[in-house]
Design a protein around this motif. Sequence first.
Motif, PDB file in Angstrom:
ATOM      1  N   VAL A   1     -13.512  16.260-113.410  1.00 45.04           N
ATOM      2  CA  VAL A   1     -12.509  16.420-112.364  1.00 45.04           C
ATOM      3  C   VAL A   1     -12.754  15.429-111.222  1.00 45.04           C
ATOM      4  CG1 VAL A   1     -11.824  18.011-110.515  1.00 45.04           C
ATOM      5  CG2 VAL A   1     -11.881  18.797-112.868  1.00 45.04           C
ATOM      6  N   SER A   2     -14.019  15.137-110.949  1.00 47.64           N
ATOM      7  CA  SER A   2     -14.370  14.263-109.833  1.00 47.64           C
ATOM      8  C   SER A   2     -14.207  12.778-110.141  1.00 47.64           C
ATOM      9  CB  SER A   2     -15.807  14.541-109.382  1.00 47.64           C
ATOM     10  OG  SER A   2     -15.917  15.861-108.887  1.00 47.64           O
ATOM     11  N   THR A   3     -13.670  12.445-111.308  1.00 49.58           N
ATOM     12  CA  THR A   3     -13.351  11.039-111.573  1.00 49.58           C
ATOM     13  C   THR A   3     -12.142  10.590-110.764  1.00 49.58           C
ATOM     14  OG1 THR A   3     -12.090  11.727-113.536  1.00 49.58           O
ATOM     15  CG2 THR A   3     -14.357  10.963-113.891  1.00 49.58           C
ATOM     16  N   ILE A   4     -11.430  11.537-110.154  1.00 50.78           N
ATOM     17  CA  ILE A   4     -10.423  11.222-109.144  1.00 50.78           C
ATOM     18  C   ILE A   4     -11.080  11.468-107.798  1.00 50.78           C
ATOM     19  CG2 ILE A   4      -8.236  11.939-108.105  1.00 50.78           C
ATOM     20  CD1 ILE A   4      -7.237  12.621-110.870  1.00 50.78           C
ATOM     21  N   HIS A   5     -11.168  10.437-106.984  1.00 50.93           N
ATOM     22  CA  HIS A   5     -11.861  10.587-105.703  1.00 50.93           C
ATOM     23  C   HIS A   5     -11.298   9.626-104.660  1.00 50.93           C
ATOM     24  CE1 HIS A   5     -14.195   6.952-106.758  1.00 50.93           C
ATOM     25  NE2 HIS A   5     -14.229   7.487-107.961  1.00 50.93           N
TER      26      HIS A   5
ATOM     27  N   GLY B   1      -8.617   5.241 -97.459  1.00 49.37           N
ATOM     28  CA  GLY B   1      -7.457   6.086 -97.194  1.00 49.37           C
ATOM     29  C   GLY B   1      -6.636   6.411 -98.428  1.00 49.37           C
ATOM     30  N   GLY B   2      -7.038   5.894 -99.588  1.00 49.79           N
ATOM     31  CA  GLY B   2      -6.309   6.166-100.825  1.00 49.79           C
ATOM     32  C   GLY B   2      -7.158   6.921-101.829  1.00 49.79           C
ATOM     33  N   VAL B   3      -6.632   7.053-103.037  1.00 53.72           N
ATOM     34  CA  VAL B   3      -7.315   7.769-104.117  1.00 53.72           C
ATOM     35  C   VAL B   3      -7.517   6.805-105.269  1.00 53.72           C
ATOM     36  CG1 VAL B   3      -7.100   9.651-105.777  1.00 53.72           C
ATOM     37  CG2 VAL B   3      -6.326   9.970-103.425  1.00 53.72           C
ATOM     38  N   THR B   4      -8.686   6.860-105.872  1.00 55.78           N
ATOM     39  CA  THR B   4      -8.977   6.005-107.013  1.00 55.78           C
ATOM     40  C   THR B   4      -9.287   6.862-108.241  1.00 55.78           C
ATOM     41  OG1 THR B   4     -10.265   4.090-107.762  1.00 55.78           O
ATOM     42  CG2 THR B   4     -11.456   5.808-106.562  1.00 55.78           C
ATOM     43  N   ASP B   5      -9.074   6.292-109.417  1.00 53.88           N
ATOM     44  CA  ASP B   5      -9.265   6.998-110.677  1.00 53.88           C
ATOM     45  C   ASP B   5     -10.273   6.221-111.518  1.00 53.88           C
ATOM     46  OD1 ASP B   5      -9.143   8.239-113.113  1.00 53.88           O
ATOM     47  OD2 ASP B   5      -6.967   8.095-113.337  1.00 53.88           O
TER      48      ASP B   5
ATOM     49  N   CYS C   1     -10.512  13.523 -98.259  1.00 47.54           N
ATOM     50  CA  CYS C   1     -11.259  13.994 -99.429  1.00 47.54           C
ATOM     51  C   CYS C   1     -10.313  14.680-100.412  1.00 47.54           C
ATOM     52  CB  CYS C   1     -12.370  14.961 -99.039  1.00 47.54           C
ATOM     53  SG  CYS C   1     -13.481  15.321-100.428  1.00 47.54           S
ATOM     54  N   VAL C   2     -10.563  14.477-101.702  1.00 50.12           N
ATOM     55  CA  VAL C   2      -9.724  15.085-102.737  1.00 50.12           C
ATOM     56  C   VAL C   2     -10.579  15.830-103.770  1.00 50.12           C
ATOM     57  CG1 VAL C   2      -7.880  13.391-102.461  1.00 50.12           C
ATOM     58  CG2 VAL C   2      -9.726  12.944-104.099  1.00 50.12           C
ATOM     59  N   ARG C   3     -11.829  16.095-103.437  1.00 51.78           N
ATOM     60  CA  ARG C   3     -12.754  16.695-104.397  1.00 51.78           C
ATOM     61  C   ARG C   3     -12.658  18.224-104.440  1.00 51.78           C
ATOM     62  NH1 ARG C   3     -16.861  13.407-106.317  1.00 51.78           N
ATOM     63  NH2 ARG C   3     -17.084  11.422-105.248  1.00 51.78           N
ATOM     64  N   TYR C   4     -13.038  18.760-105.598  1.00 48.81           N
ATOM     65  CA  TYR C   4     -13.351  20.177-105.731  1.00 48.81           C
ATOM     66  C   TYR C   4     -14.876  20.298-105.664  1.00 48.81           C
ATOM     67  CZ  TYR C   4      -8.608  21.347-107.201  1.00 48.81           C
ATOM     68  OH  TYR C   4      -7.252  21.547-107.235  1.00 48.81           O
TER      69      TYR C   4
END
Length: 201
Positions: A4-8, A13-17, A158-161
């Motif tokens: 799941v954390s491969t999206i971060h 200011g953006g999100v990377t995959d 932040c976009v993490r779980y």
Amino acid sequence: MELVSTIHHDGDGGVTDALETVQGVTRWVQQRTGGLVPREFLTGELLVDEGLRDEIVGVRRAVRALFARAVSPAPPSPADIHRLMPADAALAHLNAAAARELVAPQLHWPAEGAPVARLLSAEDDPRVRLVAALARDAVDFLSGPERERLRACHAPRCVRYFIKSHGRQEWCKPSCGNRARVARHYERTRGAAAGEGAHAT
């Protein structure tokens, strides 16, 4: 959690995959072989191509949708809040991926050690084994006690779980807590300044 954390957050200011390309998936799998990806699931030569990338990303989409369900009624990660797979489709996808590999538990008990359970696979294709292992790991997590401690981090950018480790934990790591406190302070001082400006007029 690692899948799941491969999206971060990318730091700007953006999100990377990390799984956006075949090369990225190859790098991610190689870095985790023996840990998240047990060596016994990868017997034989593993060729990562666009098809395998799609399958791994599909499992990740399903898991992120089910993580969003697990943290509800709190909001999910902002990374994909507007494009989540429906929960019933996510369940079906995850279960189908886990069922692709037929496995049987085997007990190993050395004379001078503790018994250990391992899975014996009937599947020869390491690609199938990898996708099924990732899906089974997600099934184990979502059906286990740690699900109750799962949270989405809502610090700025932040976009993490993360798994909550103590009662007052609000963010995935200290740096996120610092950013959140700075943002709150900024909002308070900006609100106070706006109020003073209104009084002055």
